[in-house]
Write an enzyme that holds these catalytic residues in place. Structure first.
Site, PDB file in Angstrom:
ATOM      1  N   HIS A 141       0.811  -1.217   0.000  1.00 18.97           N
ATOM      2  CA  HIS A 141       0.000   0.000   0.000  1.00 18.97           C
ATOM      3  C   HIS A 141       0.846   1.270   0.000  1.00 18.97           C
ATOM      4  CE1 HIS A 141       0.439  -0.137   4.506  1.00 18.97           C
ATOM      5  NE2 HIS A 141       0.350   1.172   4.369  1.00 18.97           N
ATOM      6  N   ASP A 171       0.255  -7.537   1.575  1.00 17.59           N
ATOM      7  CA  ASP A 171       0.662  -6.140   1.687  1.00 17.59           C
ATOM      8  C   ASP A 171       2.186  -5.994   1.680  1.00 17.59           C
ATOM      9  OD1 ASP A 171       0.204  -3.416   1.813  1.00 17.59           O
ATOM     10  OD2 ASP A 171       0.180  -3.353   4.005  1.00 17.59           O
ATOM     11  N   GLY A 252       3.413   6.573   7.991  1.00 17.52           N
ATOM     12  CA  GLY A 252       4.762   6.746   7.469  1.00 17.52           C
ATOM     13  C   GLY A 252       5.700   5.637   7.904  1.00 17.52           C
ATOM     14  N   ASN A 253       5.360   4.934   9.007  1.00 20.22           N
ATOM     15  CA  ASN A 253       6.158   3.797   9.469  1.00 20.22           C
ATOM     16  C   ASN A 253       5.932   2.548   8.615  1.00 20.22           C
ATOM     17  OD1 ASN A 253       6.090   4.966  12.732  1.00 20.22           O
ATOM     18  ND2 ASN A 253       7.945   4.049  11.890  1.00 20.22           N
ATOM     19  N   SER A 254       4.874   2.551   7.833  1.00 23.90           N
ATOM     20  CA  SER A 254       4.552   1.383   7.021  1.00 23.90           C
ATOM     21  C   SER A 254       5.728   0.949   6.168  1.00 23.90           C
ATOM     22  CB  SER A 254       3.361   1.677   6.106  1.00 23.90           C
ATOM     23  OG  SER A 254       2.158   1.595   6.805  1.00 23.90           O
ATOM     24  N   LEU A 312     -10.643 -21.731  -6.240  1.00 27.86           N
ATOM     25  CA  LEU A 312     -11.618 -22.795  -6.437  1.00 27.86           C
ATOM     26  C   LEU A 312     -12.344 -22.657  -7.766  1.00 27.86           C
ATOM     27  CD1 LEU A 312     -13.222 -23.011  -2.871  1.00 27.86           C
ATOM     28  CD2 LEU A 312     -11.961 -24.839  -4.026  1.00 27.86           C
ATOM     29  N   GLY A 313     -12.415 -21.444  -8.298  1.00 29.58           N
ATOM     30  CA  GLY A 313     -13.172 -21.223  -9.528  1.00 29.58           C
ATOM     31  C   GLY A 313     -14.636 -20.965  -9.264  1.00 29.58           C
ATOM     32  N   VAL A 316     -18.477 -16.203  -4.562  1.00 31.12           N
ATOM     33  CA  VAL A 316     -19.106 -16.531  -3.282  1.00 31.12           C
ATOM     34  C   VAL A 316     -19.546 -15.280  -2.522  1.00 31.12           C
ATOM     35  CG1 VAL A 316     -17.769 -18.667  -3.026  1.00 31.12           C
ATOM     36  CG2 VAL A 316     -16.863 -16.510  -2.116  1.00 31.12           C
TER      37      VAL A 316
END
Length: 407
Positions: A141, A171, A252-254, A312-313, A316
């Site tokens: 992100h 992420d 900002g720490n991400s 699974l195709g 849901v």
């Protein structure tokens, strides 16, 4: 759950305003100190000159823990970087050399001659140098939606970066820079045997590169916490097992590292809990992606540029989203309060060949109950393409088992 990046940077005007506010506060504090000192002098009412002075003593480490934290920080400080997400914000001349401004070593974040400006900032850590390149792990992100990327090194130099690959489900993302800029690489430690109470430090750029390479200290609050992973619209897409810490983690720490006292990266900081579901403010609840998972994902990103996940195709929805009328039409027993409703099955898919049908309700996968789509994805993502899973399905009020080979 609040991710800790995606913080649009302020314009120069806003930066000036912030500095101005800080200056006012500092001035008020300084005035208070000066006023208190003056009052004390007047109250002494002494005419004798004051000759006593205080000299600073030699700095000493206050505790063993402090020296350990300092040593741990030294092991990673030059490997931690700020990551800037550049996006098109306006028009410019097509002849402008956009990438030419990255290596100038100045602090300008945008130019009137280019359409690219810093949209948001996060953190990252250089973990490998190979084949003339430096490899950086950060959060997906942090770099999502970028038109270009640049990295600010620990010495303040800006250099261009390229995205090797990214994975929204975990992420995580991997970037590369020219290897000549790499002066230190961080080492991963295993997150397998982490214990609550262990001391850790978090390193990164809270509130952006203005506070680059900031370090905070805390402990591991829990080593096996399950949280929802959400998309850009806030919808839960899967669940992740993360490390919980009370080390201060801010926007900002991400993408920055969570480091143990041995100076090893044991997690990549990704998100924090800012408030509870009832709106209560929360402090000291940050989360990091465990290093064992990080290593597995980034190795696959470097090798393939993406992470292949089994499916699974089918399309849901959670049973909890069905109306009472829908439950009656599906003939769901009252005992089934949750599960996964199969809206449709892809033609000629493995699921179709295995006998799965629309209007089926999946209640268990490999013997584990599933209550929502995120939970289903979490179980599927623990498998590889080609694995076979056993589904417990309710159809027309009856329960049956169906085995499906994942594609």
């Amino acid at each position: 759950m609040q991710r800790n990046s995606d913080k649009p940077t302020n314009s120069n005007k806003n930066t000036f305003l912030k500095i101005g506010i800080i200056g006012v506060v500092a001035g008020l504090l300084g005035g208070g100190v000066a006023y208190a000192g003056l009052s004390q002098v007047n109250s002494n009412n002494s005419s004798s000159p004051q000759t006593a002075v205080v000299q600073p003593a030699k700095t000493t480490k206050s505790s063993k823990n402090t020296s350990q934290a300092t040593a741990a920080f030294d092991n990673v400080k030059n490997a931690v970087v700020s990551v800037e997400n550049l996006q098109k914000q306006g028009s410019s001349s097509d002849s402008d050399d956009v990438f030419g401004l990255f290596d100038r070593g100045n602090n300008s974040k945008s130019s009137k001659s280019t359409s690219l400006e810093t949209y948001s900032e996060g953190s990252g850590v250089i973990y490998m140098k190979s084949d003339g390149k430096g490899y950086i792990v950060t959060n997906n992100h942090v770099v999502e939606g970028s038109d270009a990327l640049q990295v600010i090194l620990s010495n303040g130099k800006r250099v261009s970066a390229k995205k090797v690959g990214a994975d929204a489900a975990t992420d995580l993302a991997v970037l590369t820079i020219d290897g000549k800029y790499v002066t230190q690489t961080a080492q991963f430690g295993s997150s397998k045997n982490l214990q609550p109470g262990e001391e850790v430090i978090a390193v990164g750029s809270p509130l952006g590169s203005e506070y680059a390479t900031s370090v905070t200290q805390g402990i591991i609050s829990a080593n096996n916490r399950t949280v929802d992973m959400t998309d850009s619209n806030g919808n839960a897409t899967s669940q992740a097992t993360v490390i919980q810490t009370d080390a201060a983690i801010n926007p900002g720490n991400s993408g920055g590292p969570l480091v143990n006292m041995a100076g090893q990266v044991i997690g990549i900081n990704s998100m924090k809990l800012a408030q509870s579901t009832d709106g209560t403010a929360v402090e000291g609840m940050g989360f990091a992606i465990p290093s064992d998972e990080v290593v597995s994902i980034i190795n696959e990103l470097v090798k393939n540029g993406k992470v292949e996940r089994p499916t699974l195709g089918i399309k849901v929805a959670a049973v909890s989203e069905l109306t009472d009328y829908g439950r009656r039409q599906l003939k769901l027993p009252d005992s089934i309060k949750s599960g996964i409703y199969v809206d449709s099955v892809t033609k000629n898919s493995n699921a179709a060949r295995a006998g799965l049908k629309a209007r089926d309700v999946i209640t268990k996968v490999d013997g584990k109950s599933v209550t929502d789509v995120a939970g289903l994805h979490t179980i599927l993502y623990s498998h590889k393409v080609g694995d076979t899973v056993k589904l417990e399905v309710v159809r027309n009020g009856s329960t049956k088992e169906i085995s499906v080979k994942l594609s």
